[in-house]
Design a protein around this motif. Structure first.
Motif, PDB file in Angstrom:
ATOM      1  N   LEU A  24       4.721 -14.837  -3.214  1.00 41.91           N
ATOM      2  CA  LEU A  24       5.645 -15.547  -4.095  1.00 41.91           C
ATOM      3  C   LEU A  24       7.033 -15.023  -3.756  1.00 41.91           C
ATOM      4  CD1 LEU A  24       6.440 -17.341  -6.481  1.00 41.91           C
ATOM      5  CD2 LEU A  24       5.764 -15.508  -8.019  1.00 41.91           C
ATOM      6  N   ALA A  25       7.920 -15.929  -3.414  1.00 38.77           N
ATOM      7  CA  ALA A  25       9.310 -15.588  -3.098  1.00 38.77           C
ATOM      8  C   ALA A  25       9.427 -14.600  -1.938  1.00 38.77           C
ATOM      9  CB  ALA A  25      10.004 -15.031  -4.344  1.00 38.77           C
ATOM     10  N   GLY A  26       8.433 -14.589  -1.052  1.00 42.68           N
ATOM     11  CA  GLY A  26       8.486 -13.705   0.112  1.00 42.68           C
ATOM     12  C   GLY A  26       8.357 -12.245  -0.256  1.00 42.68           C
ATOM     13  N   THR A  27       8.080 -11.936  -1.526  1.00 41.85           N
ATOM     14  CA  THR A  27       8.242 -10.568  -1.998  1.00 41.85           C
ATOM     15  C   THR A  27       7.019 -10.009  -2.726  1.00 41.85           C
ATOM     16  OG1 THR A  27      10.565 -11.156  -2.341  1.00 41.85           O
ATOM     17  CG2 THR A  27       9.862  -9.074  -3.283  1.00 41.85           C
ATOM     18  N   THR A  28       6.389 -10.809  -3.580  1.00 37.95           N
ATOM     19  CA  THR A  28       5.264 -10.293  -4.362  1.00 37.95           C
ATOM     20  C   THR A  28       3.996 -11.070  -3.992  1.00 37.95           C
ATOM     21  OG1 THR A  28       5.843 -11.829  -6.128  1.00 37.95           O
ATOM     22  CG2 THR A  28       6.674  -9.574  -6.336  1.00 37.95           C
ATOM     23  N   VAL A  29       2.852 -10.447  -4.224  1.00 38.60           N
ATOM     24  CA  VAL A  29       1.586 -11.081  -3.854  1.00 38.60           C
ATOM     25  C   VAL A  29       0.628 -11.002  -5.044  1.00 38.60           C
ATOM     26  CG1 VAL A  29      -0.333 -11.088  -2.193  1.00 38.60           C
ATOM     27  CG2 VAL A  29       1.927 -10.296  -1.470  1.00 38.60           C
ATOM     28  N   SER A  30       0.046 -12.131  -5.374  1.00 36.05           N
ATOM     29  CA  SER A  30      -0.905 -12.170  -6.483  1.00 36.05           C
ATOM     30  C   SER A  30      -2.074 -11.208  -6.202  1.00 36.05           C
ATOM     31  CB  SER A  30      -1.425 -13.605  -6.626  1.00 36.05           C
ATOM     32  OG  SER A  30      -2.397 -13.651  -7.613  1.00 36.05           O
ATOM     33  N   GLY A  31      -2.424 -10.411  -7.198  1.00 39.01           N
ATOM     34  CA  GLY A  31      -3.502  -9.427  -7.011  1.00 39.01           C
ATOM     35  C   GLY A  31      -2.963  -8.049  -6.661  1.00 39.01           C
ATOM     36  N   PHE A  32      -1.663  -7.952  -6.411  1.00 42.85           N
ATOM     37  CA  PHE A  32      -1.049  -6.675  -6.019  1.00 42.85           C
ATOM     38  C   PHE A  32       0.126  -6.375  -6.958  1.00 42.85           C
ATOM     39  CE2 PHE A  32      -3.472  -8.279  -2.592  1.00 42.85           C
ATOM     40  CZ  PHE A  32      -3.999  -7.165  -1.962  1.00 42.85           C
ATOM     41  N   PRO A  33      -0.197  -5.882  -8.159  1.00 43.68           N
ATOM     42  CA  PRO A  33       0.855  -5.699  -9.166  1.00 43.68           C
ATOM     43  C   PRO A  33       1.905  -4.691  -8.719  1.00 43.68           C
ATOM     44  CG  PRO A  33      -1.350  -5.327 -10.075  1.00 43.68           C
ATOM     45  CD  PRO A  33      -1.499  -5.380  -8.601  1.00 43.68           C
ATOM     46  N   ASN A  34       3.111  -4.898  -9.185  1.00 42.73           N
ATOM     47  CA  ASN A  34       4.200  -3.921  -9.013  1.00 42.73           C
ATOM     48  C   ASN A  34       4.468  -3.545  -7.561  1.00 42.73           C
ATOM     49  OD1 ASN A  34       4.175  -4.018 -11.739  1.00 42.73           O
ATOM     50  ND2 ASN A  34       3.967  -1.822 -12.081  1.00 42.73           N
ATOM     51  N   LEU A  35       4.139  -4.458  -6.656  1.00 39.66           N
ATOM     52  CA  LEU A  35       4.391  -4.220  -5.222  1.00 39.66           C
ATOM     53  C   LEU A  35       5.422  -5.239  -4.743  1.00 39.66           C
ATOM     54  CD1 LEU A  35       3.580  -2.926  -2.417  1.00 39.66           C
ATOM     55  CD2 LEU A  35       1.928  -4.799  -2.226  1.00 39.66           C
ATOM     56  N   PHE A  36       6.452  -4.757  -4.090  1.00 34.53           N
ATOM     57  CA  PHE A  36       7.517  -5.639  -3.617  1.00 34.53           C
ATOM     58  C   PHE A  36       7.662  -5.444  -2.107  1.00 34.53           C
ATOM     59  CE2 PHE A  36       8.143  -4.357  -7.935  1.00 34.53           C
ATOM     60  CZ  PHE A  36       8.341  -5.566  -8.590  1.00 34.53           C
ATOM     61  N   LEU A  37       7.478  -6.531  -1.369  1.00 36.04           N
ATOM     62  CA  LEU A  37       7.531  -6.446   0.092  1.00 36.04           C
ATOM     63  C   LEU A  37       8.871  -6.982   0.581  1.00 36.04           C
ATOM     64  CD1 LEU A  37       3.999  -7.951   0.902  1.00 36.04           C
ATOM     65  CD2 LEU A  37       4.612  -5.519   0.803  1.00 36.04           C
ATOM     66  N   ILE A  38       9.757  -6.071   0.966  1.00 39.86           N
ATOM     67  CA  ILE A  38      11.019  -6.548   1.534  1.00 39.86           C
ATOM     68  C   ILE A  38      10.708  -6.995   2.965  1.00 39.86           C
ATOM     69  CG2 ILE A  38      13.444  -5.956   2.012  1.00 39.86           C
ATOM     70  CD1 ILE A  38      12.508  -5.782  -1.005  1.00 39.86           C
ATOM     71  N   HIS A  39      11.199  -8.170   3.344  1.00 38.50           N
ATOM     72  CA  HIS A  39      10.866  -8.765   4.642  1.00 38.50           C
ATOM     73  C   HIS A  39       9.396  -9.212   4.659  1.00 38.50           C
ATOM     74  CE1 HIS A  39      12.126 -10.066   8.403  1.00 38.50           C
ATOM     75  NE2 HIS A  39      12.701  -8.983   8.885  1.00 38.50           N
ATOM     76  N   GLY A  40       8.920  -9.695   3.512  1.00 37.08           N
ATOM     77  CA  GLY A  40       7.554 -10.196   3.415  1.00 37.08           C
ATOM     78  C   GLY A  40       7.431 -11.568   4.089  1.00 37.08           C
ATOM     79  N   PRO A  41       6.299 -12.269   3.833  1.00 36.49           N
ATOM     80  CA  PRO A  41       6.054 -13.554   4.499  1.00 36.49           C
ATOM     81  C   PRO A  41       7.191 -14.563   4.289  1.00 36.49           C
ATOM     82  CG  PRO A  41       4.095 -12.819   3.342  1.00 36.49           C
ATOM     83  CD  PRO A  41       5.182 -11.870   2.964  1.00 36.49           C
ATOM     84  N   ASN A  42       7.501 -15.298   5.333  1.00 37.30           N
ATOM     85  CA  ASN A  42       8.506 -16.378   5.289  1.00 37.30           C
ATOM     86  C   ASN A  42       9.888 -15.930   4.817  1.00 37.30           C
ATOM     87  OD1 ASN A  42       5.684 -18.092   4.613  1.00 37.30           O
ATOM     88  ND2 ASN A  42       7.048 -18.969   6.133  1.00 37.30           N
ATOM     89  N   THR A  43      10.292 -14.767   5.271  1.00 33.55           N
ATOM     90  CA  THR A  43      11.654 -14.323   4.960  1.00 33.55           C
ATOM     91  C   THR A  43      12.465 -14.031   6.226  1.00 33.55           C
ATOM     92  OG1 THR A  43      10.965 -12.021   4.788  1.00 33.55           O
ATOM     93  CG2 THR A  43      11.004 -13.277   2.735  1.00 33.55           C
ATOM     94  N   GLY A  44      11.835 -14.177   7.391  1.00 32.83           N
ATOM     95  CA  GLY A  44      12.590 -13.991   8.640  1.00 32.83           C
ATOM     96  C   GLY A  44      13.545 -15.163   8.820  1.00 32.83           C
ATOM     97  N   THR A  45      14.532 -14.981   9.671  1.00 28.81           N
ATOM     98  CA  THR A  45      15.437 -16.115   9.907  1.00 28.81           C
ATOM     99  C   THR A  45      15.649 -16.302  11.405  1.00 28.81           C
ATOM    100  OG1 THR A  45      17.459 -14.820   9.935  1.00 28.81           O
ATOM    101  CG2 THR A  45      16.736 -15.635   7.780  1.00 28.81           C
ATOM    102  N   GLY A  46      15.810 -17.544  11.772  1.00 30.40           N
ATOM    103  CA  GLY A  46      16.108 -17.842  13.181  1.00 30.40           C
ATOM    104  C   GLY A  46      17.593 -17.979  13.388  1.00 30.40           C
ATOM    105  N   HIS A  47      18.355 -18.029  12.311  1.00 27.05           N
ATOM    106  CA  HIS A  47      19.755 -18.389  12.488  1.00 27.05           C
ATOM    107  C   HIS A  47      20.765 -17.408  11.897  1.00 27.05           C
ATOM    108  CE1 HIS A  47      18.999 -19.784   8.407  1.00 27.05           C
ATOM    109  NE2 HIS A  47      20.292 -19.866   8.219  1.00 27.05           N
ATOM    110  N   THR A  48      20.321 -16.565  10.939  1.00 27.62           N
ATOM    111  CA  THR A  48      21.330 -15.715  10.306  1.00 27.62           C
ATOM    112  C   THR A  48      20.844 -14.274  10.205  1.00 27.62           C
ATOM    113  OG1 THR A  48      22.874 -15.561   8.438  1.00 27.62           O
ATOM    114  CG2 THR A  48      20.601 -16.174   7.900  1.00 27.62           C
ATOM    115  N   SER A  49      21.545 -13.488   9.387  1.00 26.16           N
ATOM    116  CA  SER A  49      21.266 -12.062   9.328  1.00 26.16           C
ATOM    117  C   SER A  49      20.078 -11.753   8.424  1.00 26.16           C
ATOM    118  CB  SER A  49      22.507 -11.349   8.789  1.00 26.16           C
ATOM    119  OG  SER A  49      22.189 -10.046   8.399  1.00 26.16           O
ATOM    120  N   ALA A  50      19.143 -10.966   8.952  1.00 23.52           N
ATOM    121  CA  ALA A  50      17.993 -10.539   8.155  1.00 23.52           C
ATOM    122  C   ALA A  50      18.461  -9.680   6.973  1.00 23.52           C
ATOM    123  CB  ALA A  50      17.029  -9.736   9.025  1.00 23.52           C
ATOM    124  N   VAL A  51      19.599  -9.032   7.114  1.00 19.76           N
ATOM    125  CA  VAL A  51      20.075  -8.139   6.044  1.00 19.76           C
ATOM    126  C   VAL A  51      20.412  -8.963   4.794  1.00 19.76           C
ATOM    127  CG1 VAL A  51      21.749  -6.351   5.441  1.00 19.76           C
ATOM    128  CG2 VAL A  51      20.989  -6.582   7.813  1.00 19.76           C
TER     129      VAL A  51
END
Ligand code: NAP
Length: 505
Positions: A380-407
């Motif tokens: 959800l929002a590239g950051t949290t995953v259902s079933g994994f409480p209180n876990l935040f994934l920076i640079h999680g799924p679908n957050t890479g970019t082909g055109h701009t800054s990852a930062v």
């Protein structure tokens, strides 16, 4: 050993280290998270770092020529502008120094446990906290913000006979210090973003360079230049001027998202890239081998002014038939020719689709993130995953970019994580978890946005696509849409709970 027993967070269980939040990694994502917590006077966190210094991929990638292909004024923290960048596109050493300086200046260094490799993360439902096992200690925390990224673990493909090779073998992400290349015969496997940066650096040194190319890449000119003293002084004395420069770069790059979404517009860029190729490569056979057969943008667009000139040098041999097997002395290609070499350098990318960390994160039901992601990495929002409480994934799924800054994307995710935690705590909860149906809705939305983009219709195979063919790496739209979507917190997308056992005051 750090004594953290006096931090505000109290675990229900005895543990050597307990803290409210654990941040993992000290690349851009991890440091941004630490800065944001500190900024809101939440000092109840520590940072775990597997290496002996900060820097993430910019610490690990030490190959010659390593540099960023996004302008430094944009590829840097919004809260820590650096007026001293020496070039438009800075090299690895300058970016690493910048990250070290940020860690020092923001007082984050004392919060880092270096040389501490996380080996297991396990959500303990009965205690409503994470148990973190490392190669040194155990830790417990209520929240985890992971800055582990997806370009941290090198990928070396298995090629028959590799174990028999008598020379040196390494991946570009593990470049040996003091490597002697003079007069050597070298094979490079791969012609991606890293290889096109180090090939021009090593070509003048080596006797022979055999480059094994599987797919020809689109290479555009790199509009790089030194930043003059006057500009640097102006940026230092008038920070708003640098913010303006940053904003201009940002807007210009956002336009590129338009072409990624409408591949027909890529024809213009392809014309420029073909011109670049034709200008540098005069030999028609070599030019043909270097001409891509897919739409520009389908794989990461590469920027280089010296890759093609290096490839045209007489000591370089471009092989397009691929390595078949490796012998004691060299590589046999699919053309059945053995080329003897002293060393083999893999520029074959990273384990972005087979993320090692997914195998050692265990959620509420006891199963791993890898199991949850067995079809495709989703969130959800590239950051949290259902079933994994209180876990935040920076640079999680679908957050890479082909055109701009990852930062830019990482900062948005950090802000999202911090806001969610604050929301939960103000409402008297200590546990939050993405609702499965909200996650599915989000993934369906992302997949719909992805339809027709160059990444899925451009006629190439890339590391953006998982085994089902789904692009699970990139965000498919303008980056400000991502930021706006996630920072407008939709609390209904989460289930908030009180900790199972309330912690002692
Ligand atoms: P990459 O771009 O994925 O390139 C890997 C190369 O290895 C490709 O040419 C690939 O060929 C080839 N390859 C992979 N497996 C192979 C096999 N089994 N046999 C033969 N060839 C094989 O990897 P990278 O260069 O390490 O870069 C990874 C990512 O890091 C980039 O996409 C980028 O996001 C980031 N990066 C950024 C910068 C920067 O300037 N900011 C610099 C370096 C890296 P195919 O194309 O056929 O798959």
């Amino acid at each position: 050993m750090n004594n953290l027993s006096n931090t505000g967070y109290k675990s229900n269980t005895a543990a050597e280290h307990t803290t409210k939040t654990i941040i993992i990694g000290t690349g851009f994502g991890g440091l941004a998270a630490a800065f944001r917590l500190k900024q809101q006077n939440d000092n109840d966190y520590i940072i775990l770092e597997r290496a002996g210094d900060v820097g993430g991929v910019w610490r690990d990638n030490q190959y010659p020529g390593c540099a960023c292909d996004v302008q430094s004024n944009l590829y840097s923290f919004s809260f820590a502008q650096n007026p001293a960048w020496s070039r438009e596109f800075s090299g690895r050493d300058e970016i690493l120094q910048y990250l070290k300086r940020c860690a020092r200046q923001f007082g984050l260094t004392s919060k880092i446990h270096f040389n501490t490799n996380v080996t297991r993360l396990e959500w303990r439902e009965k205690d409503s906290e994470w148990l973190i096992t490392t190669d040194r200690n155990e830790y417990r925390s209520r929240y985890i913000i992971s800055g582990m990224g997806n370009l941290s673990d090198p990928k070396i493909p298995h090629i028959d006979g590799i174990e028999n090779f008598k020379g040196k073998v390494f991946h570009s992400g593990n470049w040996p210090k003091d490597l002697q290349l003079d007069g050597k015969s070298v094979a490079v496997i791969g012609t991606g973003a890293s290889a096109i940066q180090f090939i021009p650096e090593i070509q003048p040194l080596v006797a022979n360079l055999h480059v094994y190319q599987r797919t020809a890449a689109w290479v555009m000119k790199r509009p790089d230049s030194a930043v003059n003293e006057v500009t640097r002084k102006r940026f230092a004395s008038m920070p708003w001027l640098q913010r303006l420069a940053r904003y201009k770069i940002y807007l210009k790059r956002e336009w590129m998202a338009c072409a990624f979404r409408n591949p027909v517009l890529m024809r213009v860029a392809q014309k420029h890239a073909m011109h670049h190729l034709n200008e540098a490569i005069k030999d028609p056979q070599l030019r043909k081998k270097l001409t891509p057969n897919y739409t520009l943008g389908c794989k990461r667009v590469l920027l280089s002014n010296d890759y093609y000139p290096a490839m045209a040098k007489p000591n370089v041999n471009l092989i397009t038939s691929g390595p078949k097997r490796i012998t004691e002395r060299g590589i046999v290609g699919h053309d059945d020719i053995e080329r003897q070499v002293d060393m083999i350098i893999f520029g074959t990318g990273f384990q972005a689709q087979e993320l090692p960390y997914a195998h050692y994160i265990f959620g509420r039901s006891g199963s791993s993130l890898a199991e949850a992601w067995k079809d495709s990495p989703v969130s959800l929002a590239g950051t949290t995953v259902s079933g994994f409480p209180n876990l935040f994934l920076i640079h999680g799924p679908n957050t890479g970019t082909g055109h701009t800054s990852a930062v830019y994307m990482m900062e948005a995710q950090v802000e999202y994580s911090v806001r969610l935690i604050r929301y939960a705590e103000r409402a008297g909860f200590g546990v939050l978890e993405a609702r499965e149906e909200a996650q599915q809705r989000y993934v369906r939305w992302v997949d719909k946005l992805m339809l027709g983009t160059v990444w899925t219709s451009g006629g190439c195979q890339s590391w953006y696509l998982d085994k089902t063919g789904r692009n699970s790496i990139l965000w498919p739209y303008y980056s400000f849409i991502f930021r706006n979507r996630i920072l407008n917190i939709r609390s209904g997308e989460y289930e908030f709970r009180k900790p199972q056992r309330l912690t002692a005051a």
